[in-house]
Scaffold this active site. Structure first.
Site, PDB file in Angstrom:
ATOM      1  CG  ASP A   1      -1.627   1.296   1.395  1.00 58.20           C
ATOM      2  OD1 ASP A   1      -1.904   2.003   0.267  1.00 58.20           O
ATOM      3  OD2 ASP A   1      -2.808   1.446   2.241  1.00 58.20           O
ATOM      4  CG  HIS A   2       4.419   1.812  -1.070  1.00 55.96           C
ATOM      5  ND1 HIS A   2       5.375   2.884  -1.306  1.00 55.96           N
ATOM      6  CD2 HIS A   2       4.190   0.550  -0.049  1.00 55.96           C
ATOM      7  CE1 HIS A   2       5.691   2.689  -0.794  1.00 55.96           C
ATOM      8  NE2 HIS A   2       5.546   1.011   0.367  1.00 55.96           N
TER       9      HIS A   2
ATOM     10  CB  THR B   1       4.943   3.510  12.857  1.00 57.18           C
ATOM     11  OG1 THR B   1       5.993   2.787  12.260  1.00 57.18           O
ATOM     12  CG2 THR B   1       4.597   2.488  13.892  1.00 57.18           C
TER      13      THR B   1
ATOM     14  CD  GLU C   1       6.663   3.225   4.272  1.00 53.34           C
ATOM     15  OE1 GLU C   1       6.082   3.136   3.321  1.00 53.34           O
ATOM     16  OE2 GLU C   1       7.208   1.282   4.533  1.00 53.34           O
TER      17      GLU C   1
ATOM     18  N   GLY D   1      11.746  -3.334  15.505  1.00 53.35           N
ATOM     19  CA  GLY D   1      12.762  -2.889  16.412  1.00 53.35           C
ATOM     20  C   GLY D   1      11.754  -3.145  18.125  1.00 53.35           C
TER      21      GLY D   1
ATOM     22  CB  ALA E   1       7.983  -1.346  16.629  1.00 56.98           C
TER      23      ALA E   1
ATOM     24  CB  THR F   1      10.467  -8.064   5.085  1.00 54.13           C
ATOM     25  OG1 THR F   1      10.763  -6.303   5.760  1.00 54.13           O
ATOM     26  CG2 THR F   1       8.538  -7.574   4.541  1.00 54.13           C
TER      27      THR F   1
END
Length: 315
Positions: A37-38, A104, A106, A173, A176, A190
């Site tokens: 989804d971009h 979260t 980009e 992280g 997260a 990923t």
């Protein structure tokens, strides 16, 4: 037993081609679909970025496969109330075959409406509140929300699935992953990291499913396949927080100039052992579902190759 799905790349392909690939994936024996989804692709050379919800609607009618967004960011570009409506409609349309993958995000995609890109800790707070708000809306009740980050006034969703869509969270992280274990119905990653899967389970995700994804490039010539990866996805070799912070494809192009062919990391070429080994790393790390994306235009040959030489051996 691990299941294997196909990862539809919205950065590389237009909507009609993504639907075609979804049908090919089902025919080849893949058991599910991821879709990115971009708003922007990572690089201009990738060339595409269709509106994911339109594509999902078409894919849902063209196949019987379950679909997960990998991933949607319900923070800045699209308000969580609107994502809640989109996800509810999709889940109703698919008869429960939809999972909402969230993260979260980009700056590349989200800065288009607000040039201020919140720091990581604030984005995690926003995501936790967004998921809570979406679940409230999926109850079908009239919702008024006055939160730290979001406001909703007397909103009610009328089109709902029989069951709310599961929310899977992408996390890398420690903070997260801890939040994912706390709030998510499943985990997305990923990287074939057994350590991250274990952290998710220990943080409250015990018994919850995990999805992993990777990119490959099948082709009759390994060297040519590696060049294709380096041309289209050198961003895989960019380390650190840059992927979350840079706002435009040209910024990624500048960094990508420093990434060599050896650093892009995707399995390439016609040897099934190379592909199986890379996928097996995710299986061994404890992922319940693994999604594979073919880089480049040679999609038909990829699906034939996986149907005949890869998927049967993985199973």
């Amino acid at each position: 037993m691990t299941t294997f799905g196909y990862f539809l790349s919205s950065e590389e392909h237009g909507p009609a081609e993504l639907v075609r690939q979804a049908k090919l994936a089902e025919r080849a024996g893949f058991e599910g679909l991821w879709i990115s989804d971009h708003f922007h692709p990572w690089l201009d050379v990738q060339g595409q970025s269709p509106f994911v919800w339109t594509v999902i609607g078409a894919v849902a009618e063209a196949t019987s496969l379950p679909i997960t967004t990998a991933v949607t960011c319900p923070l800045v570009r699209t308000h969580p109330a609107i994502i809640a409506q989109a996800a509810a409609t999709t889940a109703a349309l698919t008869g429960g075959r939809f999972k909402l993958g969230v993260g979260t995000g980009e700056a590349l995609n989200e800065h288009i409406l607000d040039s201020r890109w919140p720091p990581a800790a604030e984005r995690l707070e926003m995501l936790e509140e967004a998921v809570e708000l979406m679940r409230d809306l999926w109850s079908g009740r009239l919702v008024t929300h006055r939160g730290t980050h979001y406001r909703v006034d007397t909103a009610r969703l009328y089109t709902l699935p029989d069951e709310p869509p599961p929310v899977y969270m992408s996390a890398f992280g420690e903070k997260a992953v801890t939040l994912a274990g706390k709030i998510a119905d499943g985990y997305i990653c990923t990287s074939p990291s057994a350590e991250l899967v274990e952290k998710f389970h220990k943080a409250g995700g015990a018994g919850k499913p995990s999805q992993g994804g990777l990119k490959v490039c099948y082709g009759p010539d390994e060297a040519e396949a590696r060049k294709t990866v380096h041309k289209l996805w050198p961003t895989q070799g960019i380390q650190g927080e840059a992927s979350q912070l840079l706002p435009l494809p040209r910024h990624f192009e500048e960094l990508a100039e420093m990434v060599s062919e050896d650093e892009v990391g995707s399995p390439c070429g016609p040897d099934p052992e190379v592909h199986i080994k890379a996928i097996q790393e995710y299986v061994d790390a404890g992922f319940d579902e693994v999604y594979i994306s073919q880089i480049g235009q040679d999609q038909d040959a990829f699906f034939d190759f996986y149907a005949e030489k890869v998927l049967p051996r993985l199973r």
